[in-house]
Each structure stands twice: as structure tokens, then as C-alpha cells.
Design a protein around this motif. Structure first.
Motif, mmCIF file in Angstrom:
data_model
loop_
_atom_site.group_PDB
_atom_site.id
_atom_site.type_symbol
_atom_site.label_atom_id
_atom_site.label_comp_id
_atom_site.label_asym_id
_atom_site.label_seq_id
_atom_site.Cartn_x
_atom_site.Cartn_y
_atom_site.Cartn_z
ATOM 1 N N PRO A 4 -9.787 5.258 -4.503
ATOM 2 C CA PRO A 4 -11.167 5.728 -4.299
ATOM 3 C C PRO A 4 -11.212 7.254 -4.235
ATOM 4 N N ALA A 5 -12.315 7.811 -4.722
ATOM 5 C CA ALA A 5 -12.436 9.266 -4.762
ATOM 6 C C ALA A 5 -12.292 9.889 -3.380
ATOM 7 N N THR A 6 -12.696 9.152 -2.348
ATOM 8 C CA THR A 6 -12.596 9.674 -0.983
ATOM 9 C C THR A 6 -11.160 9.705 -0.473
ATOM 10 N N MET A 7 -10.252 9.000 -1.150
ATOM 11 C CA MET A 7 -8.828 9.048 -0.796
ATOM 12 C C MET A 7 -8.139 10.038 -1.728
ATOM 13 N N ASP A 8 -8.222 11.289 -1.410
ATOM 14 C CA ASP A 8 -7.656 12.333 -2.259
ATOM 15 C C ASP A 8 -6.171 12.502 -1.940
ATOM 16 N N TYR A 9 -5.342 11.823 -2.734
ATOM 17 C CA TYR A 9 -3.894 11.885 -2.531
ATOM 18 C C TYR A 9 -3.216 12.754 -3.589
ATOM 19 N N SER A 10 -3.981 13.558 -4.302
ATOM 20 C CA SER A 10 -3.435 14.320 -5.432
ATOM 21 C C SER A 10 -2.277 15.217 -5.025
ATOM 22 N N SER A 11 -2.298 15.741 -3.800
ATOM 23 C CA SER A 11 -1.227 16.632 -3.370
ATOM 24 C C SER A 11 0.017 15.869 -2.920
ATOM 25 N N LEU A 12 -0.110 14.569 -2.728
ATOM 26 C CA LEU A 12 1.008 13.764 -2.240
ATOM 27 C C LEU A 12 1.695 12.962 -3.334
ATOM 28 N N VAL A 13 0.942 12.617 -4.377
ATOM 29 C CA VAL A 13 1.479 11.736 -5.411
ATOM 30 C C VAL A 13 2.476 12.477 -6.287
ATOM 31 N N LYS A 14 3.664 11.888 -6.402
ATOM 32 C CA LYS A 14 4.690 12.389 -7.318
ATOM 33 C C LYS A 14 4.870 11.366 -8.437
ATOM 34 N N GLU A 15 5.653 11.717 -9.419
ATOM 35 C CA GLU A 15 5.836 10.832 -10.577
ATOM 36 C C GLU A 15 6.340 9.454 -10.176
ATOM 37 N N ASN A 16 7.199 9.398 -9.118
ATOM 38 C CA ASN A 16 7.802 8.122 -8.725
ATOM 39 C C ASN A 16 7.272 7.607 -7.389
ATOM 40 N N SER A 17 6.098 8.081 -6.936
ATOM 41 C CA SER A 17 5.534 7.617 -5.663
ATOM 42 C C SER A 17 5.176 6.143 -5.723
ATOM 43 N N THR A 18 5.577 5.407 -4.708
ATOM 44 C CA THR A 18 5.249 3.978 -4.618
ATOM 45 C C THR A 18 4.525 3.630 -3.313
ATOM 46 N N TYR A 19 4.721 4.448 -2.261
ATOM 47 C CA TYR A 19 4.183 4.149 -0.932
ATOM 48 C C TYR A 19 3.705 5.466 -0.320
ATOM 49 N N ILE A 20 2.442 5.489 0.115
ATOM 50 C CA ILE A 20 1.919 6.661 0.826
ATOM 51 C C ILE A 20 1.077 6.189 2.007
ATOM 52 N N ALA A 21 1.499 6.547 3.208
ATOM 53 C CA ALA A 21 0.719 6.279 4.410
ATOM 54 C C ALA A 21 0.189 7.616 4.902
ATOM 55 N N ASN A 22 -1.084 7.888 4.578
ATOM 56 C CA ASN A 22 -1.700 9.166 4.925
ATOM 57 C C ASN A 22 -2.561 9.023 6.176
ATOM 58 N N ALA A 23 -2.346 7.944 6.882
ATOM 59 C CA ALA A 23 -2.976 7.695 8.175
ATOM 60 C C ALA A 23 -2.033 6.761 8.913
ATOM 61 N N SER A 24 -2.245 6.582 10.188
ATOM 62 C CA SER A 24 -1.262 5.840 10.981
ATOM 63 C C SER A 24 -1.129 4.390 10.516
ATOM 64 N N PHE A 25 0.072 4.012 10.152
ATOM 65 C CA PHE A 25 0.419 2.627 9.837
ATOM 66 C C PHE A 25 1.889 2.470 10.175
ATOM 67 N N PHE A 26 2.169 1.928 11.348
ATOM 68 C CA PHE A 26 3.528 1.867 11.821
ATOM 69 C C PHE A 26 3.823 0.483 12.371
ATOM 70 N N PRO A 27 4.191 -0.456 11.510
ATOM 71 C CA PRO A 27 4.490 -1.829 11.953
ATOM 72 C C PRO A 27 5.592 -1.841 13.010
ATOM 73 N N LYS A 28 5.354 -2.555 14.103
ATOM 74 C CA LYS A 28 6.303 -2.561 15.209
ATOM 75 C C LYS A 28 7.608 -3.270 14.863
ATOM 76 N N GLY A 29 7.567 -4.146 13.856
ATOM 77 C CA GLY A 29 8.781 -4.849 13.449
ATOM 78 C C GLY A 29 9.595 -4.097 12.429
ATOM 79 N N GLY A 30 9.237 -2.859 12.166
ATOM 80 C CA GLY A 30 10.017 -2.036 11.245
ATOM 81 C C GLY A 30 9.367 -1.893 9.887
ATOM 82 N N ILE A 31 9.766 -0.823 9.195
ATOM 83 C CA ILE A 31 9.271 -0.535 7.852
ATOM 84 C C ILE A 31 10.454 -0.600 6.899
#
Length: 436
Positions: free
Chosen positions: A367-394
Motif C-alpha cells: 500500500p502507498a501508505t507503507m513506504d518501504y522504499s528505503s528499506l527494500v533491497k534486491e533480496n529483501s524477503t522480510y521487513i518488520a517496520n513496526a513491532s512484531f516480536f513473536p514470543k516463541g521466537g523468529i
């Protein structure tokens, strides 16, 4: 004439006596020879029985390792050579494996040790951490010796870890951990308290004063087996999806035979950022404990919100397969998270080798409101740009990919949130038989 006959009889008698004597001596020597031959045959048979029995022990160990057994099963004889008359656990010690062939019986003791505490974050992909605020990782401990000596592993990685410090940012491993046992006297080695930018690479180089031994480079890291307790094979993946998981397929086929994403808005050519999190929340709220998502998972509105009541732990597992994962909202998940990608699904077969055009196309659909242009690299697969921290591990399993965690973090890791059994290391106990 009578004299001649008598002389011949005496000679014949003497010759007969001599022959009998020679025969007796010969039979006596043959008896010794036959005894030696029989003894040699028995020794050969005994050694054959011994090594067949030894092969039975090795076969039993191999079967247990292959099946990730947590104890000696009672049907090992069916899986190994039928020449064995017995292959079973000892009646006196359940961890002793006994192999019997004819009258030969040998045994070895087996050690079963779990692999808990391997790391709150386990990354096959390269890992990038951007701290805009305080990032704390509270690891689960793994005892490595007596006297309360523990390993405190925050991150176990295959490729590399990079920390980029933002204004007021830091990256710290909590020591002592909040749930440390009463005999805890400290971590085995120093833990990270990092308020600078630094990189630790696959070569294992540690910049002075930066990452410490709680960041472990592991060239044999098998995140899949550490998470699911079984080997990473196509058959095991399909079996997990079929038998243990509620599968959410975000990919559908339209009337023209084209694959389309259910969250895609053809009017804006963007993802809405709603379907993945909505379906995840609905599945867990309906009582499912294991959810498997196929396709790009974009979390915008609503956020993932699966929370246990105070003082309870409900084991849960969330898997996202063959798609990007983008979190742009403050999500809470009391469970374990696994991101599984076969990077070849993002390659454009008409392009060059390792072309990731399809991966870039997925990020372009945010979505246009999710501006990840500065974070995305050619091989990016996972981006958490807000808190997402599963207690059972990542667990980030995208070999050749890049996973980015940005913002703040308070990852209070507890392996009990993962519903899958921890993998068990199976080995012979040294000294239980003959060690060479």
C-alpha cells in the motif's frame, strides 16, 4: 615249509603293529588339528556375530536419528537386519540399546539431549537490525555445564548480522534473563550491549566492542529442524501442512488461468494489507493453534493480535511460505513464527540466473501508505517496520534473502510457545562400550 610260513606270520604281525601305532599317532595329531580348525571356525563365527550385533546397534542409532526419536522405540528390530535375534532397550536402563546375535550380546548407552536455547532469532537469511529505539532480546538459557553455567544465545545466524544505530537506538541482550533459574551465576561468555553500528559476517569476525558470543555464527544451522523437530524435506513440509496446520492460501486462479493474490486491488495495483492478518486472527480466534499462510503476507490494517491471558502460555505456530512478509502495524503474537522461502519462486525464468524481479514486484505492491522504499533491497524477503516480536521466537529461512527488523524491540523469548517438540540430539555415551 612250516618254518617259512611261521617267519611270514611274524613279519605280518610286526608290520600290523607298526601300522596300528602309526595310525594311532596320526589320529592323535588329526584330533589336535580338528580341534584347532573347530576353534578357528568358532572364533570366526563369534567375530561375525559380534560385528553383526555391532551393525545392529549402529542401525538402531541411525533409525532413531532419522526419525528424531526422543527415546528408544520397541520396534527397531523390524527396521534393521533380520539376522539379528534381538535389538531392544535394556530392561534395567531404558537408554541402553542391546543387540543380540546368537549367543553374542553387546550394548551401548544412548544420550538424548534437547536443543533448547539455540537462539531467540534463528536466521538463515542475512539479518539487518535497525534500532530507532531500545532493542532488547531476552534469550532462553541452554545449560552447558555444572555450577549454573549457561549459554545465552540471542541470535544464531547462517549468513550475517548487521546493526544500524538510529538516534537513541541500542541493541542489548538481557542479562541475567528475566526467567533465569535460582542457580544462575552468569552467562557462559559476554553478551552484547551495543550502542553503535556494526556487522558480523559469515566469516565469524567480531568487531571489537561490538557483537559478543551471544550472536552465534553456525554454518550448519538447520532452522527448519530446530523449529519443527523434523528434517526439511518436501514430504515433511506437505505432511505438516496436511496433518497439523490450518492452511490459508492467499493465491487463487482467475477465470483466465492466471494466479492472483486475494489481497490485491486491481484498481490501485496495490495490496490492501488486510486479508493476511484478518485470516490469521480469525483462524487463531476460532481455536486453531497452527496456521500456515501461502503467498505474500502484508500486515497493515488490522494488525495481528493474538494474546494469552496473564500467566498462561498457549503454544502456537504461524508459518508464512513462499511470499514476502511485511508488517507495518503494531502486532502482538503469543506464539512462534517461521518464514519459509524457496528463493527460486521469485526468479523470473526468462531473466538471468538469480533474477529476483518477482520479489521486487511483490514489494512494489505494498500500500502507498507503507513506504518501504528505503528499506527494500534486491533480496529483501522480510521487513518488520513496526513491532512484531513473536514470543516463541523468529525463524527466518530464506537462504540468500535479507530480513530486516526496524524500530524498537522487547523480545521475551520462551520456547514453550512453540507447539512442536524441540529437536533431540542422539549420540552414544562415551565409554559405554569401546571408544576408539
Amino acid at each position: 615249509m612250516m618254518r617259512l610260513k611261521q617267519n611270514g606270520a611274524v613279519t605280518l604281525l610286526l608290520v600290523s603293529i607298526l601300522l596300528i601305532g602309526v595310525l594311532i599317532v596320526s589320529l592323535g595329531s588329526f584330533k589336535t588339528t580338528f580341534y584347532q580348525i573347530k576353534r578357528a571356525q568358532n572364533e570366526v563365527q563369534a567375530r561375525k556375530d559380534h560385528w553383526i550385533a555391532e551393525g545392529g546397534l549402529e542401525c538402531g542409532l541411525s533409525v532413531m536419528i532419522e526419525n528424531s526419536s526422543t527415546a528408544i522405540p520397541s520396534d527397531l528390530l523390524d527396521s534393521c537386519s533380520n539376522k539379528l535375534s534381538s535389538l531392544d532397550k535394556s530392561s534395567d536402563n531404558a537408554n541402553i540399546l542391546v543387540s543380540t546375535v546368537n549367543r553374542t550380546s553387546i550394548n551401548k548407552e544412548i544420550l538424548f539431549s534437547n536443543d533448547s536455547g539455540l537462539g531467540a532469532i534463528q536466521a538463515i537469511s542475512a539479518l539487518e537490525i535497525i534500532s530507532e529505539d531500545i532493542m532488547d532480546v531476552d534469550p532462553e538459557l541452554s545449560e552447558t555445564g555444572s555450577n549454573g553455567v549457561y549459554e545465552c544465545v540471542a541470535v544464531r545466524f547462517f549468513d550475517s548480522v548487521t546493526h544500524t544505530k538510529g538516534t537513541g537506538g541500542s541493541l542489548t541482550t538481557v542479562s541475567p534473563p528475566e526467567n533465569a533459574p535460582s542457580d544462575f551465576s552468569g552467562c557462559k561468555e559476554a553478551v552484547t550491549d551495543l550502542s553503535e553500528s556494526a556487522t558480523i559476517t559469515a566469516s565469524g569476525s567480531n568487531p571489537s566492542g561490538a557483537f559478543k558470543s551471544d550472536y552465534v555464527h553456525d554454518t550448519n544451522l538447520n532452522g527448519f529442524e530446530n523449529y519443527f523437530g523434523v528434517r526439511k524435506t518436501t514430504d515433511n513440509i506437505n505432511a505438516l501442512k496436511s496433518n497439523e496446520y490450518e492452511v490459508i492460501n492467499l493465491l487463487e486462479t482467475d477465470s483466465h488461468g492466471n494466479t492472483v493474490h486475494v489481497d490485491f486491488d486491481s484498481n490501485t495495483n496495490k495490496y490492501v494489507g488486510k486479508e493476511c492478518s484478518t485470516r490469521i486472527n480469525d483462524a487463531f480466534s476460532a481455536g486453531k493453534t497452527n496456521v500456515w499462510v501461502v503467498g505474500d503476507c502484508v500486515v497493515w490494517h488490522p494488525a495481528i493480535n493474538i494474546v494469552d491471558s496473564a500467566g498462561t502460555i498457549t503454544p502456537r505456530s504461524l508459518v508464512v511460505e513462499n511470499g514476502i512478509f511485511a508488517n507495518g502495524n503494531a502486532s502482538v503474537f503469543d506464539g512462534a513464527f517461521y518464514h519459509l522461502n524457496d528463493m527460486s519462486v521469485f526468479e523470473d525464468i526468462s531473466g538471468a540466473e538469480n533474477n529476483t524481479d518477482l520479489l521486487a514486484d511483490s514489494w512494489d505492491k505494498l500500500p502507498a501508505t507503507m513506504d518501504y522504499s528505503s528499506l527494500v533491497k534486491e533480496n529483501s524477503t522480510y521487513i518488520a517496520n513496526a513491532s512484531f516480536f513473536p514470543k516463541g521466537g523468529i525463524f527466518l529461512d530464506s537462504i540468500g534473502g535479507l530480513s530486516t527488523i526496524k524500530g524498537s524491540m522487547n523480545l521475551d523469548y520462551r520456547g514453550d510457545y512453540n507447539p512442536h517438540d524441540e529437536p533431540v540430539e542422539i549420540q552414544w555415551k562415551k565409554g559405554s562400550w569401546s571408544d576408539f
